[in-house]
Design a protein around this motif. Structure first.
Motif, PDB file in Angstrom:
ATOM      1  N   LEU A 170      -0.423   2.004 -11.923  1.00 26.66           N
ATOM      2  CA  LEU A 170      -0.437   0.546 -12.096  1.00 26.66           C
ATOM      3  C   LEU A 170      -1.564  -0.027 -11.263  1.00 26.66           C
ATOM      4  O   LEU A 170      -1.804   0.430 -10.139  1.00 26.66           O
ATOM      5  CB  LEU A 170       0.886  -0.071 -11.622  1.00 26.66           C
ATOM      6  CG  LEU A 170       2.144   0.181 -12.464  1.00 26.66           C
ATOM      7  CD1 LEU A 170       3.363  -0.366 -11.742  1.00 26.66           C
ATOM      8  CD2 LEU A 170       2.021  -0.465 -13.836  1.00 26.66           C
ATOM      9  N   ASP A 171      -2.267  -1.030 -11.802  1.00 28.65           N
ATOM     10  CA  ASP A 171      -3.311  -1.658 -10.981  1.00 28.65           C
ATOM     11  C   ASP A 171      -2.646  -2.539  -9.919  1.00 28.65           C
ATOM     12  O   ASP A 171      -1.435  -2.786  -9.946  1.00 28.65           O
ATOM     13  CB  ASP A 171      -4.318  -2.435 -11.838  1.00 28.65           C
ATOM     14  CG  ASP A 171      -3.697  -3.593 -12.615  1.00 28.65           C
ATOM     15  OD1 ASP A 171      -2.713  -4.193 -12.130  1.00 28.65           O
ATOM     16  OD2 ASP A 171      -4.187  -3.896 -13.716  1.00 28.65           O
ATOM     17  N   ASP A 172      -3.458  -2.996  -8.964  1.00 26.79           N
ATOM     18  CA  ASP A 172      -2.911  -3.727  -7.818  1.00 26.79           C
ATOM     19  C   ASP A 172      -2.204  -5.004  -8.255  1.00 26.79           C
ATOM     20  O   ASP A 172      -1.149  -5.348  -7.718  1.00 26.79           O
ATOM     21  CB  ASP A 172      -4.036  -4.048  -6.825  1.00 26.79           C
ATOM     22  CG  ASP A 172      -3.489  -4.683  -5.549  1.00 26.79           C
ATOM     23  OD1 ASP A 172      -2.675  -4.025  -4.871  1.00 26.79           O
ATOM     24  OD2 ASP A 172      -3.848  -5.836  -5.253  1.00 26.79           O
ATOM     25  N   GLU A 173      -2.764  -5.710  -9.256  1.00 26.24           N
ATOM     26  CA  GLU A 173      -2.141  -6.962  -9.708  1.00 26.24           C
ATOM     27  C   GLU A 173      -0.763  -6.699 -10.296  1.00 26.24           C
ATOM     28  O   GLU A 173       0.200  -7.428 -10.014  1.00 26.24           O
ATOM     29  CB  GLU A 173      -3.029  -7.654 -10.751  1.00 26.24           C
ATOM     30  CG  GLU A 173      -2.463  -9.004 -11.184  1.00 26.24           C
ATOM     31  CD  GLU A 173      -3.282  -9.673 -12.271  1.00 26.24           C
ATOM     32  OE1 GLU A 173      -3.051 -10.870 -12.508  1.00 26.24           O
ATOM     33  OE2 GLU A 173      -4.130  -9.001 -12.893  1.00 26.24           O
ATOM     34  N   ALA A 174      -0.640  -5.631 -11.096  1.00 22.67           N
ATOM     35  CA  ALA A 174       0.660  -5.306 -11.702  1.00 22.67           C
ATOM     36  C   ALA A 174       1.686  -4.955 -10.623  1.00 22.67           C
ATOM     37  O   ALA A 174       2.852  -5.367 -10.702  1.00 22.67           O
ATOM     38  CB  ALA A 174       0.504  -4.150 -12.689  1.00 22.67           C
ATOM     39  N   LEU A 175       1.252  -4.203  -9.615  1.00 21.29           N
ATOM     40  CA  LEU A 175       2.151  -3.847  -8.507  1.00 21.29           C
ATOM     41  C   LEU A 175       2.598  -5.098  -7.758  1.00 21.29           C
ATOM     42  O   LEU A 175       3.790  -5.275  -7.458  1.00 21.29           O
ATOM     43  CB  LEU A 175       1.453  -2.875  -7.559  1.00 21.29           C
ATOM     44  CG  LEU A 175       2.203  -2.553  -6.259  1.00 21.29           C
ATOM     45  CD1 LEU A 175       3.525  -1.850  -6.546  1.00 21.29           C
ATOM     46  CD2 LEU A 175       1.337  -1.701  -5.334  1.00 21.29           C
ATOM     47  N   GLN A 176       1.634  -5.982  -7.431  1.00 14.52           N
ATOM     48  CA  GLN A 176       1.974  -7.223  -6.710  1.00 14.52           C
ATOM     49  C   GLN A 176       2.935  -8.075  -7.522  1.00 14.52           C
ATOM     50  O   GLN A 176       3.833  -8.714  -6.969  1.00 14.52           O
ATOM     51  CB  GLN A 176       0.702  -8.019  -6.381  1.00 14.52           C
ATOM     52  CG  GLN A 176      -0.242  -7.346  -5.411  1.00 14.52           C
ATOM     53  CD  GLN A 176       0.372  -7.132  -4.036  1.00 14.52           C
ATOM     54  OE1 GLN A 176       1.275  -7.848  -3.623  1.00 14.52           O
ATOM     55  NE2 GLN A 176      -0.097  -6.115  -3.336  1.00 14.52           N
ATOM     56  N   ASN A 177       2.756  -8.101  -8.856  1.00 15.97           N
ATOM     57  CA  ASN A 177       3.653  -8.892  -9.703  1.00 15.97           C
ATOM     58  C   ASN A 177       5.079  -8.349  -9.675  1.00 15.97           C
ATOM     59  O   ASN A 177       6.046  -9.112  -9.660  1.00 15.97           O
ATOM     60  CB  ASN A 177       3.132  -8.922 -11.146  1.00 15.97           C
ATOM     61  CG  ASN A 177       1.893  -9.774 -11.290  1.00 15.97           C
ATOM     62  OD1 ASN A 177       1.584 -10.589 -10.426  1.00 15.97           O
ATOM     63  ND2 ASN A 177       1.160  -9.580 -12.371  1.00 15.97           N
ATOM     64  N   ILE A 178       5.209  -7.015  -9.660  1.00 11.86           N
ATOM     65  CA  ILE A 178       6.549  -6.400  -9.568  1.00 11.86           C
ATOM     66  C   ILE A 178       7.195  -6.779  -8.235  1.00 11.86           C
ATOM     67  O   ILE A 178       8.369  -7.172  -8.184  1.00 11.86           O
ATOM     68  CB  ILE A 178       6.450  -4.863  -9.709  1.00 11.86           C
ATOM     69  CG1 ILE A 178       6.126  -4.483 -11.153  1.00 11.86           C
ATOM     70  CG2 ILE A 178       7.752  -4.198  -9.268  1.00 11.86           C
ATOM     71  CD1 ILE A 178       5.871  -2.993 -11.363  1.00 11.86           C
ATOM     72  N   ALA A 180       0.842  -1.206   0.000  1.00  9.74           N
ATOM     73  CA  ALA A 180       0.000   0.000   0.000  1.00  9.74           C
ATOM     74  C   ALA A 180       0.874   1.252   0.000  1.00  9.74           C
ATOM     75  O   ALA A 180       0.595   2.227  -0.718  1.00  9.74           O
ATOM     76  CB  ALA A 180      -0.928   0.001   1.211  1.00  9.74           C
ATOM     77  N   ASN A 181       1.944   1.221   0.775  1.00  6.79           N
ATOM     78  CA  ASN A 181       2.883   2.341   0.814  1.00  6.79           C
ATOM     79  C   ASN A 181       3.539   2.540  -0.554  1.00  6.79           C
ATOM     80  O   ASN A 181       3.670   3.676  -1.036  1.00  6.79           O
ATOM     81  CB  ASN A 181       3.940   2.060   1.891  1.00  6.79           C
ATOM     82  CG  ASN A 181       4.957   3.176   2.029  1.00  6.79           C
ATOM     83  OD1 ASN A 181       5.802   3.349   1.171  1.00  6.79           O
ATOM     84  ND2 ASN A 181       4.873   3.913   3.120  1.00  6.79           N
ATOM     85  N   LEU A 182       3.945   1.441  -1.186  1.00 10.43           N
ATOM     86  CA  LEU A 182       4.560   1.534  -2.509  1.00 10.43           C
ATOM     87  C   LEU A 182       3.568   2.044  -3.544  1.00 10.43           C
ATOM     88  O   LEU A 182       3.923   2.847  -4.415  1.00 10.43           O
ATOM     89  CB  LEU A 182       5.109   0.167  -2.937  1.00 10.43           C
ATOM     90  CG  LEU A 182       6.414  -0.278  -2.263  1.00 10.43           C
ATOM     91  CD1 LEU A 182       6.768  -1.696  -2.678  1.00 10.43           C
ATOM     92  CD2 LEU A 182       7.554   0.668  -2.612  1.00 10.43           C
ATOM     93  N   SER A 183       2.316   1.602  -3.440  1.00 12.26           N
ATOM     94  CA  SER A 183       1.285   2.062  -4.373  1.00 12.26           C
ATOM     95  C   SER A 183       1.116   3.579  -4.291  1.00 12.26           C
ATOM     96  O   SER A 183       1.048   4.275  -5.317  1.00 12.26           O
ATOM     97  CB  SER A 183      -0.049   1.358  -4.080  1.00 12.26           C
ATOM     98  OG  SER A 183      -1.053   1.820  -4.947  1.00 12.26           O
TER      99      SER A 183
END
Length: 203
Positions: A63-71, A50-53
């Motif tokens: 970036l959507d949440d899935e793309a962020l989680q994948n990174i 959440a902080n990174l988002s």
């Protein structure tokens, strides 16, 4: 002997993840990697997505949440694998280039610089974790209830204590564990905690 990096989230497509990483400025990528490296060195209990988002959005990266989680998963697995293999910065860059030809040069330089500085610390932390691979308690909540029926409180209107534990596992994931105790079980549990506290005070 050349070992390839693990098949990192192949179903998501490594090239797509690298494309998204390429949207980050070198400074933002370095900041993201630093969050992950700090966790892998045992200095934080997890990676705060959440902080990174929020940080990405402030930098204008959508970036959507899935793309962020994948990174995050990709970088976690990359650094964890590099730590286990005790790779140098140059070796890590070579492995990343083998996995995808889409890496921007500036992104690879940012990763190489951070890994050269901190890779040995990650490797040392992983060796320590291998010797003592246990979770850490992050939070504990409790409530008193009145059971109609359950595995341990079968009679109607029996009081029970419900405990919810949040545990940060060595993988970085935070899991929840919940269980119920009858009042006598809880009193025994409490007694044992008091005994532990008394022993800790003598240390």
């Amino acid at each position: 002997m050349s070992k390839k990096m693990p098949a990192v989230e192949e179903s998501y497509g490594v090239n797509k993840i690298v494309d998204n990483i390429g949207r980050l400025s070198p400074d933002l990528l370095a900041e993201t990697c630093q969050h992950i490296l700090t966790y892998l060195q045992g200095q934080t209990r997890g990676v705060d997505s959440a902080n990174l988002s929020d940080r990405f959005q402030r930098d204008g990266v959508r970036l959507d949440d899935e793309a962020l989680q994948n990174i995050i998963r990709f970088l976690l697995l990359t650094f964890r694998s590099a730590g286990k293999s005790n790779l140098s910065g140059d070796d890590l860059v070579s492995r990343l280039e083998e996995g995808s030809g889409k890496w921007p040069k500036a992104s690879l330089q940012a990763v190489q610089r951070l890994w050269t500085e901190q890779g040995a610390l990650v490797h040392a932390q992983q060796e320590a974790q291998d010797m003592l691979s246990i979770g850490q308690l992050v939070d504990m909540q409790w409530k008193l209830g009145m059971a109609v029926s359950s595995d341990t409180c079968r009679s109607l209107n029996s009081p029970y204590v419900s405990l919810l534990l949040k545990i940060a596992e060595p993988s970085g994931q935070i899991r929840q564990r919940s269980f119920e105790m009858t009042v006598p079980q809880f009193q025994n549990f409490h007694k044992q905690f008091k005994e532990m506290a008394a022993v800790l005070e003598t240390v």
